[in-house]
Write a protein that holds these residues in place. Structure first.
Motif, mmCIF file in Angstrom:
data_model
loop_
_atom_site.group_PDB
_atom_site.id
_atom_site.type_symbol
_atom_site.label_atom_id
_atom_site.label_comp_id
_atom_site.label_asym_id
_atom_site.label_seq_id
_atom_site.Cartn_x
_atom_site.Cartn_y
_atom_site.Cartn_z
ATOM 1 N N UNK A 41 55.413 34.204 48.715
ATOM 2 C CA UNK A 41 54.858 33.863 49.933
ATOM 3 C C UNK A 41 54.956 35.191 50.678
ATOM 4 N N UNK A 42 55.747 35.559 50.615
ATOM 5 C CA UNK A 42 56.147 37.056 51.342
ATOM 6 C C UNK A 42 54.750 37.972 50.783
ATOM 7 N N UNK A 43 55.282 38.032 49.916
ATOM 8 C CA UNK A 43 53.912 39.101 50.089
ATOM 9 C C UNK A 43 52.182 38.340 50.186
ATOM 10 N N UNK A 44 52.027 37.230 49.916
ATOM 11 C CA UNK A 44 50.733 36.293 50.469
ATOM 12 C C UNK A 44 50.485 36.395 52.026
ATOM 13 N N UNK A 45 51.632 36.202 52.994
ATOM 14 C CA UNK A 45 51.825 36.843 54.352
ATOM 15 C C UNK A 45 51.532 37.703 54.430
ATOM 16 N N UNK A 46 52.489 38.928 54.535
ATOM 17 C CA UNK A 46 52.460 40.589 54.388
ATOM 18 C C UNK A 46 51.226 41.155 54.481
ATOM 19 N N UNK A 47 50.634 40.367 53.387
ATOM 20 C CA UNK A 47 49.428 41.236 52.352
ATOM 21 C C UNK A 47 47.730 40.497 54.070
ATOM 22 N N UNK A 72 52.533 40.044 40.124
ATOM 23 C CA UNK A 72 51.544 40.636 40.210
ATOM 24 C C UNK A 72 50.272 39.426 39.942
ATOM 25 N N UNK A 73 50.563 39.132 39.311
ATOM 26 C CA UNK A 73 49.679 38.212 38.658
ATOM 27 C C UNK A 73 49.833 37.423 39.678
ATOM 28 N N UNK A 74 50.559 36.973 39.391
ATOM 29 C CA UNK A 74 51.311 35.391 41.077
ATOM 30 C C UNK A 74 50.295 35.892 41.974
ATOM 31 N N UNK A 75 51.027 36.847 42.362
ATOM 32 C CA UNK A 75 50.029 37.470 44.085
ATOM 33 C C UNK A 75 48.632 37.302 44.156
ATOM 34 N N UNK A 76 48.150 38.178 42.448
ATOM 35 C CA UNK A 76 46.625 38.038 42.431
ATOM 36 C C UNK A 76 46.146 37.003 42.586
ATOM 37 N N UNK A 117 43.787 42.176 45.776
ATOM 38 C CA UNK A 117 44.320 43.164 44.978
ATOM 39 C C UNK A 117 43.862 44.197 45.002
ATOM 40 N N UNK A 118 43.647 45.433 45.189
ATOM 41 C CA UNK A 118 42.477 46.322 44.383
ATOM 42 C C UNK A 118 43.415 47.452 43.083
ATOM 43 N N UNK A 119 45.101 47.365 43.407
ATOM 44 C CA UNK A 119 45.356 48.084 42.643
ATOM 45 C C UNK A 119 47.006 47.527 42.345
#
Length: 173
Positions: free
Chosen positions: A89-95, A118-122, A129-131
């Motif tokens: 959730x942190x990553x989803x929001x910050x991205x 990384x898989x979950x965030x993708x 996610x580009x990289x």
């Protein structure tokens, strides 16, 4: 610059957010409970200073997966599953506004939560996610943690001889 000290306008050109990830757990009788968080924050601060503009140091996440230390007073563990959900959730929001996100991990117990992140965030970001860069984990021993803590936070750790016997008496049963 720090994320907590920035205004919304100052985050517009943020290319990378560094997120120190630690724990609140025992580190022997002479180190503070937030040693892992302090180390991750010091590393993040050094990276932000080194690379400068566009790199923001976020406030540290002080709680991690520390179940192996729950028998020690002062330890607070949120577990691997909850930590991973928090990081997703942190990553989803910050991205939504930051170009990149780096979790600076200071606690080995957090590795399982980070492993598939990384898989979950993708999935959460629907392929934006580009990289993908897998991190390099540095295993920090008790001795190295003591040295890092002494360098970054001063002489408080010199109390070790005074409290060692009480610690051993309480926990080495």
């Amino acid at each position: 610059m720090t994320l907590g000290g920035a205004t919304s306008l100052e985050t517009v050109d943020t290319s990378l957010v560094l997120v120190p990830l630690g724990s609140t757990e025992q580190h022997g009788p002479h180190l503070p409970l937030d040693t892992d968080t302090r180390i991750a924050t010091a590393v993040g601060r050094a990276l932000a200073a080194r690379f400068g503009d566009g790199w923001l140091l976020a406030p540290a996440l002080h709680y991690g997966a520390s179940g192996e230390h729950e028998g020690f007073d002062g330890t607070i563990s949120i577990g691997t599953t909850v930590l991973q959900l928090l990081l997703i959730e942190y990553g989803r929001s910050a991205c939504n506004w930051a170009g990149r996100l780096v979790f600076v991990n200071g606690h080995g117990g957090n590795l399982d939560a980070l492993a598939d992140l990384l898989d979950h965030l993708a999935d959460a970001l629907e392929g934006h996610i580009k990289h993908r860069v897998r991190g390099i984990e540095v295993i920090v021993s008790d001795e190295l943690e003591t040295v890092i803590e002494r360098i970054t936070h001063g002489p408080a750790v010199d109390q070790a001889p005074k409290v060692l016997s009480a610690f051993v008496e309480r926990y080495a049963r």
